[in-house]
Scaffold this motif. Sequence first.
Motif, PDB file in Angstrom:
ATOM      1  N   GLU A   1      26.930  42.928 -86.965  1.00 58.58           N
ATOM      2  CA  GLU A   1      26.137  41.756 -86.589  1.00 58.58           C
ATOM      3  C   GLU A   1      25.220  42.066 -85.407  1.00 58.58           C
ATOM      4  N   LEU A   2      25.764  42.776 -84.407  1.00 58.89           N
ATOM      5  CA  LEU A   2      24.941  43.101 -83.236  1.00 58.89           C
ATOM      6  C   LEU A   2      23.831  44.082 -83.600  1.00 58.89           C
TER       7      LEU A   2
ATOM      8  N   GLU B   1      22.303  44.260 -86.382  1.00 59.59           N
ATOM      9  CA  GLU B   1      21.274  43.460 -87.047  1.00 59.59           C
ATOM     10  C   GLU B   1      20.460  42.670 -86.020  1.00 59.59           C
ATOM     11  N   SER B   2      21.158  42.130 -85.023  1.00 62.84           N
ATOM     12  CA  SER B   2      20.477  41.355 -83.997  1.00 62.84           C
ATOM     13  C   SER B   2      19.535  42.246 -83.177  1.00 62.84           C
TER      14      SER B   2
ATOM     15  N   GLY C   1      19.224  43.979 -71.994  1.00 60.88           N
ATOM     16  CA  GLY C   1      19.241  42.520 -72.121  1.00 60.88           C
ATOM     17  C   GLY C   1      20.506  42.011 -72.787  1.00 60.88           C
ATOM     18  N   TYR C   2      21.125  42.861 -73.619  1.00 59.35           N
ATOM     19  CA  TYR C   2      22.375  42.461 -74.283  1.00 59.35           C
ATOM     20  C   TYR C   2      23.566  42.531 -73.322  1.00 59.35           C
ATOM     21  N   GLY C   3      23.458  43.361 -72.301  1.00 57.11           N
ATOM     22  CA  GLY C   3      24.543  43.484 -71.320  1.00 57.11           C
ATOM     23  C   GLY C   3      25.360  44.754 -71.515  1.00 57.11           C
TER      24      GLY C   3
ATOM     25  N   ILE D   1      30.245  42.757 -72.681  1.00 59.32           N
ATOM     26  CA  ILE D   1      30.090  42.098 -73.988  1.00 59.32           C
ATOM     27  C   ILE D   1      31.434  42.094 -74.718  1.00 59.32           C
TER      28      ILE D   1
ATOM     29  N   ARG E   1      33.903  39.542 -73.624  1.00 60.44           N
ATOM     30  CA  ARG E   1      33.653  38.158 -74.069  1.00 60.44           C
ATOM     31  C   ARG E   1      34.189  37.901 -75.469  1.00 60.44           C
ATOM     32  N   TYR E   2      34.409  38.952 -76.238  1.00 59.64           N
ATOM     33  CA  TYR E   2      34.971  38.779 -77.580  1.00 59.64           C
ATOM     34  C   TYR E   2      36.502  38.711 -77.564  1.00 59.64           C
TER      35      TYR E   2
ATOM     36  N   TYR F   1      20.131  35.686 -84.595  1.00 62.29           N
ATOM     37  CA  TYR F   1      18.801  35.914 -84.011  1.00 62.29           C
ATOM     38  C   TYR F   1      17.941  34.658 -84.094  1.00 62.29           C
TER      39      TYR F   1
ATOM     40  N   LYS G   1      16.370  32.160 -81.104  1.00 61.68           N
ATOM     41  CA  LYS G   1      14.939  31.849 -81.026  1.00 61.68           C
ATOM     42  C   LYS G   1      14.713  30.332 -81.075  1.00 61.68           C
TER      43      LYS G   1
ATOM     44  N   GLU H   1      21.913  37.290 -75.702  1.00 66.05           N
ATOM     45  CA  GLU H   1      22.710  37.677 -76.873  1.00 66.05           C
ATOM     46  C   GLU H   1      24.167  37.948 -76.512  1.00 66.05           C
ATOM     47  N   GLY H   2      24.337  38.507 -75.340  1.00 65.51           N
ATOM     48  CA  GLY H   2      25.697  38.843 -74.902  1.00 65.51           C
ATOM     49  C   GLY H   2      26.584  37.617 -74.701  1.00 65.51           C
TER      50      GLY H   2
ATOM     51  N   TYR I   1      26.591  35.616 -79.105  1.00 66.92           N
ATOM     52  CA  TYR I   1      27.402  36.130 -80.214  1.00 66.92           C
ATOM     53  C   TYR I   1      28.917  35.935 -79.989  1.00 66.92           C
ATOM     54  N   PRO I   2      29.423  36.245 -78.794  1.00 62.41           N
ATOM     55  CA  PRO I   2      30.857  35.954 -78.568  1.00 62.41           C
ATOM     56  C   PRO I   2      31.167  34.453 -78.679  1.00 62.41           C
TER      57      PRO I   2
ATOM     58  N   LEU J   1      29.651  32.292 -80.639  1.00 64.70           N
ATOM     59  CA  LEU J   1      29.696  31.956 -82.071  1.00 64.70           C
ATOM     60  C   LEU J   1      31.054  32.329 -82.666  1.00 64.70           C
ATOM     61  N   ARG J   2      31.539  33.502 -82.278  1.00 67.52           N
ATOM     62  CA  ARG J   2      32.849  33.943 -82.802  1.00 67.52           C
ATOM     63  C   ARG J   2      33.967  33.008 -82.349  1.00 67.52           C
ATOM     64  N   ARG J   3      33.877  32.609 -81.077  1.00 72.23           N
ATOM     65  CA  ARG J   3      34.941  31.763 -80.544  1.00 72.23           C
ATOM     66  C   ARG J   3      34.930  30.398 -81.243  1.00 72.23           C
TER      67      ARG J   3
ATOM     68  N   TRP K   1      28.380  36.380 -94.718  1.00 70.99           N
ATOM     69  CA  TRP K   1      27.391  37.460 -94.754  1.00 70.99           C
ATOM     70  C   TRP K   1      26.541  37.251 -95.999  1.00 70.99           C
TER      71      TRP K   1
ATOM     72  N   ARG L   1      18.180  42.606 -95.845  1.00 66.93           N
ATOM     73  CA  ARG L   1      19.120  42.977 -94.780  1.00 66.93           C
ATOM     74  C   ARG L   1      20.300  42.016 -94.767  1.00 66.93           C
ATOM     75  N   GLU L   2      21.477  42.562 -94.510  1.00 66.82           N
ATOM     76  CA  GLU L   2      22.685  41.735 -94.456  1.00 66.82           C
ATOM     77  C   GLU L   2      22.725  40.984 -93.124  1.00 66.82           C
ATOM     78  N   LYS L   3      22.894  39.675 -93.201  1.00 66.44           N
ATOM     79  CA  LYS L   3      22.944  38.875 -91.975  1.00 66.44           C
ATOM     80  C   LYS L   3      24.116  37.906 -92.058  1.00 66.44           C
ATOM     81  N   ARG L   4      24.639  37.592 -90.901  1.00 68.46           N
ATOM     82  CA  ARG L   4      25.766  36.662 -90.873  1.00 68.46           C
ATOM     83  C   ARG L   4      25.245  35.265 -90.522  1.00 68.46           C
TER      84      ARG L   4
ATOM     85  N   TYR M   1      25.643  31.241 -89.822  1.00 67.18           N
ATOM     86  CA  TYR M   1      26.622  30.279 -89.289  1.00 67.18           C
ATOM     87  C   TYR M   1      26.158  28.858 -89.564  1.00 67.18           C
TER      88      TYR M   1
END
Lengths: 315, 107
Positions: free
Chosen positions: A27-28, A30-31, A58-60, A65, A68-69, B33, B37, B48-49, B52-53, B55-57, B68, B74-77, B79
């Motif tokens: 996922e990351l 792709e991002s 910018g992602y950290g 990171i 946070r998961y 993404y 935006k 992003e940092g 994404y976490p 969204l998972r939580r 997915w 392109r494969e995208k997840r 939500y």
Amino acid sequence: MADLVEHYLLQLRSLLPAKQREDIATELRESIRGAVAERERELGRALSDDELASVLKGYGHPLLIAGRYLPIQELIGPRLFPFYWYALQAVVIVIAVVTGILAGIAFLTGARTGLQVLVDGFWFALIAAACVTITFAVLDHGSARFKMFEDFDPRKFELGVLGVRAAPLSPISRSDTVFEIATLIIFVAWWVGWVHWTPVIGSGAAIQFTSAIDPYYWPLLALAVVDLSRLAVDLVYPYRTWPRVLVRLTINVLWLSAFVLLFRTDGLLTAIAIDGAATADALSITQNVLKPTLVVLAVITAALIATDVVRLVRR
Amino acid sequence: MGDELIEKMRMELRRGSLTIAVLAQLRAEHYGYTLRKALEELGLSIDEGTLYPLLRRLESQGLLTSEWREEDKREKRFYKLSAEGRKVLSQLLDEWRELNASLDRIV
């Protein structure tokens, strides 16, 4: 360019939970691709390594990171942390003072083991700190699980002793209580042998109790546990009432009796020679230290008893 | 010290608001993404940092569902808000509106 992204993700992957590793990394990736493509569209050209590094920045940091998961876990939460921090400091200060005094005695008596005393003190402090940490962690998780602080009845703050309820006489300093608890925990840990601490002073001899201490072992341990229970109550209900002053007075009378009995008991200590050194001096020095120490403890305890008697009389 | 304190308080203030914003925005389906935006275009930037976490939580809490899927080769997840998420969002929005109205009256 792709290498930079893959190295970044590789760092991250190693820190992620195993079950979600691939999923999150995909996922990351792709991002990041999306972010890079957008930046390239803006610039009308491919990104340089520096520009790509800036996108990744910018992602950290991968460590942050990945953190946070992971599930949010804390050993001691913010509710009890201030008390934990105070208890930890109290334990370390008490041990540092005791160690300093013992090291000083070792130095003044020409011992060659002053450094050893400090090393012992360091390990003692480390183990005691671990005990305090574990105690607070258990208390924190237990209190959260059983909702100790949420489900409370304010009427129970009017605490009785053996069914006798009484109006508060004066508040008890929580910091004093924490300090006393820390001191007693150290004593109990040493008394039951959870922490090994054998004073080595004089001409290089290890000081140990003789079997003359045996009759005192269980009574003193029981007294310390009772006293700890009393202090735990003080921590939750920090005010004096006359029944509680009476309980403290009784406990202190027992402590005073123990100090007097120990003072009057001869042959409590023996010295084991290290490297064939003579033991007589070491034993003599220790007894000269032990007896005055017991006197000091007895005087402090007597002062506490007198204070409590005055409190009860004034009531 | 003053700046640090303000930054810490700002982060605390944003934390809960971001969750509401993400849940609200996911009433329509997004992948990470486009979600970022979309929020940015509405004036709420989130890195992003953090996103994404989060969204998972929210997904592990049952408030989001994801799958997915291939898009533009392109494969995208993707939500979107779950049924439970809709209920929670509705309650959170009520709470937020009340809080906001109270604050408006106070300040």
